[in-house]
Design a protein around this motif. Structure first.
Motif, PDB file in Angstrom:
ATOM      1  N   ASN A 128       0.847  -1.192   0.000  1.00 39.38           N
ATOM      2  CA  ASN A 128       0.000   0.000   0.000  1.00 39.38           C
ATOM      3  C   ASN A 128       0.881   1.240   0.000  1.00 39.38           C
ATOM      4  N   SER A 130       1.272   4.766   0.809  1.00 45.41           N
ATOM      5  CA  SER A 130       0.713   5.853   1.604  1.00 45.41           C
ATOM      6  C   SER A 130       1.493   7.134   1.284  1.00 45.41           C
ATOM      7  N   SER A 134       0.919  11.376   5.801  1.00 47.92           N
ATOM      8  CA  SER A 134       0.141  10.624   6.785  1.00 47.92           C
ATOM      9  C   SER A 134       0.694  10.757   8.197  1.00 47.92           C
ATOM     10  N   LYS A 148      -4.648   9.146   3.777  1.00 45.81           N
ATOM     11  CA  LYS A 148      -3.409   8.373   3.791  1.00 45.81           C
ATOM     12  C   LYS A 148      -3.060   7.904   5.208  1.00 45.81           C
ATOM     13  N   SER A 152      -2.567   4.037   6.284  1.00 46.32           N
ATOM     14  CA  SER A 152      -1.409   3.525   7.024  1.00 46.32           C
ATOM     15  C   SER A 152      -1.843   2.704   8.226  1.00 46.32           C
ATOM     16  N   HIS A 153      -2.807   3.212   8.979  1.00 48.43           N
ATOM     17  CA  HIS A 153      -3.299   2.467  10.142  1.00 48.43           C
ATOM     18  C   HIS A 153      -3.958   1.153   9.713  1.00 48.43           C
ATOM     19  N   THR A 155      -3.262  -0.580   7.040  1.00 45.81           N
ATOM     20  CA  THR A 155      -2.204  -1.477   6.565  1.00 45.81           C
ATOM     21  C   THR A 155      -1.497  -2.159   7.728  1.00 45.81           C
ATOM     22  N   ASN A 156      -1.162  -1.385   8.750  1.00 46.67           N
ATOM     23  CA  ASN A 156      -0.464  -1.953   9.908  1.00 46.67           C
ATOM     24  C   ASN A 156      -1.355  -2.926  10.684  1.00 46.67           C
ATOM     25  N   LEU A 169       4.076  -1.316   3.869  1.00 50.01           N
ATOM     26  CA  LEU A 169       3.601   0.068   3.836  1.00 50.01           C
ATOM     27  C   LEU A 169       4.708   0.958   3.298  1.00 50.01           C
ATOM     28  N   ASN A 171       5.842   4.911   2.603  1.00 42.06           N
ATOM     29  CA  ASN A 171       5.590   6.325   2.916  1.00 42.06           C
ATOM     30  C   ASN A 171       6.580   7.195   2.152  1.00 42.06           C
ATOM     31  N   GLU A 217       8.029  -1.863   6.046  1.00 46.02           N
ATOM     32  CA  GLU A 217       7.824  -0.426   5.865  1.00 46.02           C
ATOM     33  C   GLU A 217       9.006   0.186   5.123  1.00 46.02           C
ATOM     34  N   ASN A 219      10.348   4.100   4.155  1.00 35.13           N
ATOM     35  CA  ASN A 219      10.204   5.543   4.307  1.00 35.13           C
ATOM     36  C   ASN A 219      11.262   6.219   3.445  1.00 35.13           C
TER      37      ASN A 219
END
Length: 251
Positions: A128, A130, A134, A148, A152-153, A155-156, A169, A171, A217, A219
């Motif tokens: 996903n 995001s 977010s 977004k 994120s929430h 997805t987690n 996820l 970001n 994740e 980032n």
């Protein structure tokens, strides 16, 4: 990834095409879900690893209700890259704007994902996309950021519910994309962030590497998220001290 088969939404955007190329380099096949039939045909002609296309407008819930995948195919993953936002104040969002943002970025994304779940192999990847928006206060794109953050929430949470699947996820900060043309037709944000925008080919390679190595994740860029660690210690104080930077999307 040789011979594996993935589903991709948001395929016509710059990141979407980069992801198709990254998958192609590794011998992976792609099925794309796309809104426009003519664009679907051109995309399939351009990229030989696209083996199938499905026409679906992510803003149309009725289309989604009747959407079906081929029951004979099992997929190795899904990359949810479709997204939408507007850079303007809450007061200037129309009801149509607001509903469209949440449908495409969150509600219909989840409904589509739920439809695709039975078609996934055990251990398949769900990716996903995001946004950095977010996790930081984002005036003048509040609904985009809120959608977004919710994604994120979700997805987690899904990761903890579905241990039989790999859930990633992503970001990203700003990257070169036609997204900005619709979000900000003035070009202000594009000009402001041009020097720090991520290269979509680099970002797609990070995402595909994350899928291969089962990361949870990503980032990017890392320096931006390192700075956000300090922001999260005292967010309201940072918003006061650096107010003009938080208002970068004000048109």
């Amino acid at each position: 990834m040789l011979g594996k088969h993935y589903i991709l939404t948001g395929a016509t955007g710059s990141l979407g095409e980069s992801l198709i190329r990254s998958l192609d380099k590794r011998g992976a096949k792609v099925t794309v879900i796309i809104r426009n039939n003519e664009k679907a045909k051109k995309l399939k002609q351009k990229y030989k690893n696209i083996v199938d296309t499905h026409i679906l407008d992510m803003n149309e819930t009725k289309q989604l209700e009747t959407f079906e995948l081929n029951n004979d195919i099992k997929y190795d993953g899904i990359i949810n890259n479709a997204g939408l936002g507007y850079f303007k104040s809450n007061d200037h969002h129309t009801q149509q704007d607001i509903e469209e943002v949440y449908r495409i970025n969150l509600v219909n994304l989840i409904l589509l994902l739920n439809k695709m779940m039975p078609h996934l192999r055990r251990g398949a990847s769900i990716v996903n996309i995001s946004s950095i928006s977010s996790i930081v206060t984002t005036p003048y794109s509040s609904h985009y950021a809120a959608s977004k953050a919710a994604l994120s929430h979700f997805t987690n949470s899904l990761r903890m519910e579905r241990e039989d699947l790999h859930i990633l996820l992503v970001n990203p900060g700003p990257f070169k994309s036609d997204f900005h043309i619709k979000a900000d037709p003035t070009g202000h944000f594009q000009n402001l962030t041009g020097d720090i925008q991520l290269d979509t080919d680099d970002l797609s390679e990070q995402i595909i590497s994350g899928m291969i190595h089962k990361k949870i994740e990503i980032n990017a860029p890392k320096w931006m998220f390192a700075g956000l660690k300090f922001y999260q210690l005292a967010p309201r104080t940072f918003e006061k001290l650096f107010k003009k930077y938080f208002l970068s999307k004000k048109l």
